[in-house]
Motif scaffolding. Structure first.
Motif, PDB file in Angstrom:
ATOM      1  N   VAL A  69       0.946  -1.134   0.152  1.00  0.00           N
ATOM      2  CA  VAL A  69      -0.113   0.169  -0.113  1.00  0.00           C
ATOM      3  C   VAL A  69       0.971   1.159  -0.120  1.00  0.00           C
ATOM      4  CG1 VAL A  69      -1.806   1.655   1.180  1.00  0.00           C
ATOM      5  CG2 VAL A  69      -1.870  -1.338   1.374  1.00  0.00           C
ATOM      6  N   ASP A  70       0.998   1.918  -0.785  1.00  0.00           N
ATOM      7  CA  ASP A  70       1.561   3.053  -1.159  1.00  0.00           C
ATOM      8  C   ASP A  70       2.593   2.626  -1.520  1.00  0.00           C
ATOM      9  OD1 ASP A  70      -0.676   4.872  -1.234  1.00  0.00           O
ATOM     10  OD2 ASP A  70      -0.771   5.176   0.818  1.00  0.00           O
ATOM     11  N   GLY A  71       3.245   1.920  -1.759  1.00  0.00           N
ATOM     12  CA  GLY A  71       5.059   1.608  -1.834  1.00  0.00           C
ATOM     13  C   GLY A  71       5.100   1.105  -0.989  1.00  0.00           C
ATOM     14  N   ARG A  72       3.989   0.794   0.393  1.00  0.00           N
ATOM     15  CA  ARG A  72       5.176  -0.105   1.553  1.00  0.00           C
ATOM     16  C   ARG A  72       4.135  -1.506   1.659  1.00  0.00           C
ATOM     17  NH1 ARG A  72       4.101   5.472   3.647  1.00  0.00           N
ATOM     18  NH2 ARG A  72       6.579   6.161   3.354  1.00  0.00           N
ATOM     19  N   GLN A  73       5.279  -2.566   2.061  1.00  0.00           N
ATOM     20  CA  GLN A  73       4.568  -3.114   2.274  1.00  0.00           C
ATOM     21  C   GLN A  73       3.589  -3.590   3.590  1.00  0.00           C
ATOM     22  OE1 GLN A  73       7.658  -6.970   2.695  1.00  0.00           O
ATOM     23  NE2 GLN A  73       5.899  -8.786   3.234  1.00  0.00           N
ATOM     24  N   HIS A  74       2.685  -4.062   3.381  1.00  0.00           N
ATOM     25  CA  HIS A  74       1.204  -3.580   4.099  1.00  0.00           C
ATOM     26  C   HIS A  74       0.926  -5.173   4.805  1.00  0.00           C
ATOM     27  CE1 HIS A  74      -2.956  -2.684   5.902  1.00  0.00           C
ATOM     28  NE2 HIS A  74      -3.184  -3.845   4.622  1.00  0.00           N
ATOM     29  N   ASP A  75       0.390  -6.944   3.904  1.00  0.00           N
ATOM     30  CA  ASP A  75       0.598  -7.566   4.153  1.00  0.00           C
ATOM     31  C   ASP A  75       1.265  -8.743   3.385  1.00  0.00           C
ATOM     32  OD1 ASP A  75      -1.170  -7.746   6.007  1.00  0.00           O
ATOM     33  OD2 ASP A  75      -2.821  -6.866   5.039  1.00  0.00           O
ATOM     34  N   PHE A  76       1.140 -10.278   4.269  1.00  0.00           N
ATOM     35  CA  PHE A  76       1.713 -11.255   2.902  1.00  0.00           C
ATOM     36  C   PHE A  76       1.561 -12.685   3.360  1.00  0.00           C
ATOM     37  CE2 PHE A  76       4.842 -11.540   6.417  1.00  0.00           C
ATOM     38  CZ  PHE A  76       4.939 -12.471   6.525  1.00  0.00           C
ATOM     39  N   TRP A  77       0.756 -13.266   2.441  1.00  0.00           N
ATOM     40  CA  TRP A  77       0.016 -14.926   2.609  1.00  0.00           C
ATOM     41  C   TRP A  77      -1.777 -14.479   3.449  1.00  0.00           C
ATOM     42  CZ3 TRP A  77       3.783 -17.007   7.152  1.00  0.00           C
ATOM     43  CH2 TRP A  77       5.456 -17.480   6.575  1.00  0.00           C
ATOM     44  N   ARG A  78      -2.235 -13.598   4.101  1.00  0.00           N
ATOM     45  CA  ARG A  78      -3.127 -12.984   3.989  1.00  0.00           C
ATOM     46  C   ARG A  78      -3.706 -11.869   3.898  1.00  0.00           C
ATOM     47  NH1 ARG A  78      -4.138 -18.092   4.080  1.00  0.00           N
ATOM     48  NH2 ARG A  78      -3.903 -19.791   5.804  1.00  0.00           N
ATOM     49  N   VAL A  79      -4.803 -11.012   3.907  1.00  0.00           N
ATOM     50  CA  VAL A  79      -4.935 -10.233   3.704  1.00  0.00           C
ATOM     51  C   VAL A  79      -5.959  -9.615   4.622  1.00  0.00           C
ATOM     52  CG1 VAL A  79      -6.168  -7.595   2.028  1.00  0.00           C
ATOM     53  CG2 VAL A  79      -3.976  -9.073   1.261  1.00  0.00           C
ATOM     54  N   ASP A  80      -5.709  -8.971   5.719  1.00  0.00           N
ATOM     55  CA  ASP A  80      -7.425  -8.504   6.563  1.00  0.00           C
ATOM     56  C   ASP A  80      -8.274  -7.425   6.009  1.00  0.00           C
ATOM     57  OD1 ASP A  80      -8.718  -6.848   8.313  1.00  0.00           O
ATOM     58  OD2 ASP A  80      -7.597  -8.805   9.776  1.00  0.00           O
ATOM     59  N   ALA A  81      -9.416  -7.685   5.757  1.00  0.00           N
ATOM     60  CA  ALA A  81      -9.751  -6.838   5.108  1.00  0.00           C
ATOM     61  C   ALA A  81      -9.749  -5.215   5.416  1.00  0.00           C
ATOM     62  CB  ALA A  81     -11.513  -7.426   4.337  1.00  0.00           C
ATOM     63  N   GLN A  82     -10.167  -5.368   6.877  1.00  0.00           N
ATOM     64  CA  GLN A  82     -11.064  -4.169   7.805  1.00  0.00           C
ATOM     65  C   GLN A  82      -9.199  -3.470   7.992  1.00  0.00           C
ATOM     66  OE1 GLN A  82     -12.914  -2.858   8.716  1.00  0.00           O
ATOM     67  NE2 GLN A  82     -12.521  -1.037   9.840  1.00  0.00           N
ATOM     68  N   ARG A  83      -7.985  -3.704   8.182  1.00  0.00           N
ATOM     69  CA  ARG A  83      -6.497  -4.058   8.087  1.00  0.00           C
ATOM     70  C   ARG A  83      -6.653  -2.719   6.590  1.00  0.00           C
ATOM     71  NH1 ARG A  83      -1.652  -5.554   7.347  1.00  0.00           N
ATOM     72  NH2 ARG A  83      -0.269  -4.290   8.524  1.00  0.00           N
ATOM     73  N   LEU A  84      -6.766  -3.524   5.893  1.00  0.00           N
ATOM     74  CA  LEU A  84      -6.378  -2.677   4.333  1.00  0.00           C
ATOM     75  C   LEU A  84      -7.550  -1.719   4.430  1.00  0.00           C
ATOM     76  CD1 LEU A  84      -5.085  -2.430   1.906  1.00  0.00           C
ATOM     77  CD2 LEU A  84      -6.706  -3.793   0.562  1.00  0.00           C
ATOM     78  N   ARG A  85      -8.894  -1.803   4.862  1.00  0.00           N
ATOM     79  CA  ARG A  85      -9.512  -0.325   4.853  1.00  0.00           C
ATOM     80  C   ARG A  85      -9.004   0.748   5.833  1.00  0.00           C
ATOM     81  NH1 ARG A  85     -13.902  -4.537   5.289  1.00  0.00           N
ATOM     82  NH2 ARG A  85     -14.585  -4.649   3.365  1.00  0.00           N
ATOM     83  N   VAL A  86      -8.271   0.787   6.828  1.00  0.00           N
ATOM     84  CA  VAL A  86      -8.277   1.129   7.504  1.00  0.00           C
ATOM     85  C   VAL A  86      -6.833   1.959   7.184  1.00  0.00           C
ATOM     86  CG1 VAL A  86      -6.885   1.948  10.163  1.00  0.00           C
ATOM     87  CG2 VAL A  86      -9.619   0.719   9.876  1.00  0.00           C
ATOM     88  N   ALA A  87      -6.472   1.205   6.231  1.00  0.00           N
ATOM     89  CA  ALA A  87      -4.702   1.917   5.686  1.00  0.00           C
ATOM     90  C   ALA A  87      -4.505   3.205   4.409  1.00  0.00           C
ATOM     91  CB  ALA A  87      -4.389   0.503   5.517  1.00  0.00           C
ATOM     92  N   LEU A  88      -5.928   2.154   3.615  1.00  0.00           N
ATOM     93  CA  LEU A  88      -6.259   3.193   2.530  1.00  0.00           C
ATOM     94  C   LEU A  88      -7.218   4.472   3.350  1.00  0.00           C
ATOM     95  CD1 LEU A  88      -8.060   0.223   0.566  1.00  0.00           C
ATOM     96  CD2 LEU A  88      -5.531   1.912   0.306  1.00  0.00           C
ATOM     97  N   ALA A  89      -7.951   4.413   3.461  1.00  0.00           N
ATOM     98  CA  ALA A  89      -8.775   5.378   4.439  1.00  0.00           C
ATOM     99  C   ALA A  89      -7.592   6.439   5.124  1.00  0.00           C
ATOM    100  CB  ALA A  89      -9.877   5.340   5.671  1.00  0.00           C
ATOM    101  N   GLY A  90      -6.183   5.739   5.715  1.00  0.00           N
ATOM    102  CA  GLY A  90      -5.678   6.385   6.794  1.00  0.00           C
ATOM    103  C   GLY A  90      -4.523   7.752   5.462  1.00  0.00           C
ATOM    104  N   ARG A  91      -3.924   6.978   4.504  1.00  0.00           N
ATOM    105  CA  ARG A  91      -3.243   7.549   3.702  1.00  0.00           C
ATOM    106  C   ARG A  91      -3.873   8.282   2.624  1.00  0.00           C
ATOM    107  NH1 ARG A  91       0.718   2.382   3.678  1.00  0.00           N
ATOM    108  NH2 ARG A  91       1.328   2.596   6.246  1.00  0.00           N
ATOM    109  N   PRO A  92      -2.904   9.635   2.759  1.00  0.00           N
ATOM    110  CA  PRO A  92      -3.363  10.830   1.159  1.00  0.00           C
ATOM    111  C   PRO A  92      -3.035   9.850   0.036  1.00  0.00           C
ATOM    112  CG  PRO A  92      -1.505  11.151   2.216  1.00  0.00           C
ATOM    113  CD  PRO A  92      -1.517   9.450   3.226  1.00  0.00           C
TER     114      PRO A  92
END
Length: 93
Positions: A69-92
């Motif tokens: 996300v935004d060029g930085r490693q966010h997850d590997f193997w599995r993706v937590d949908a809620q954690r991804l939503r938070v990451a996308l909401a919190g970054r420009p």
């Protein structure tokens, strides 16, 4: 023209990138989750097969799928949908 984001992405680079390998079941599951979340947020997803790129294959072969996300490693193997939503909401964008 909008200035380039501070994280080094270009204005046309998707915020979410998923590194995958062919035949990877976890990759299919992760991609489905990422695509669902990005459909909600309006963010684009770029899917990158690491197999043709020796450097990516060496770096990520045991971790795929890898979500960036935004060029930085966010997850590997599995993706937590809620954690991804938070990451996308919190970054420009």
């Amino acid at each position: 023209m909008a200035p380039a984001p501070a994280d080094g992405r270009t204005p046309t680079t998707p915020r979410v990138r998923v590194l995958v390998r062919q035949g990877c079941h976890l990759c299919e599951v992760a991609l489905a989750t990422v695509r669902e979340v990005c459909a909600e947020t309006g963010d684009e997803v770029e899917v990158v097969d690491i197999d043709p790129d020796p450097a990516l294959r060496e770096q990520y072969t045991d971790q795929v799928p890898v979500t960036l996300v935004d060029g930085r490693q966010h997850d590997f193997w599995r993706v937590d949908a809620q954690r991804l939503r938070v990451a996308l909401a919190g970054r420009p964008r």
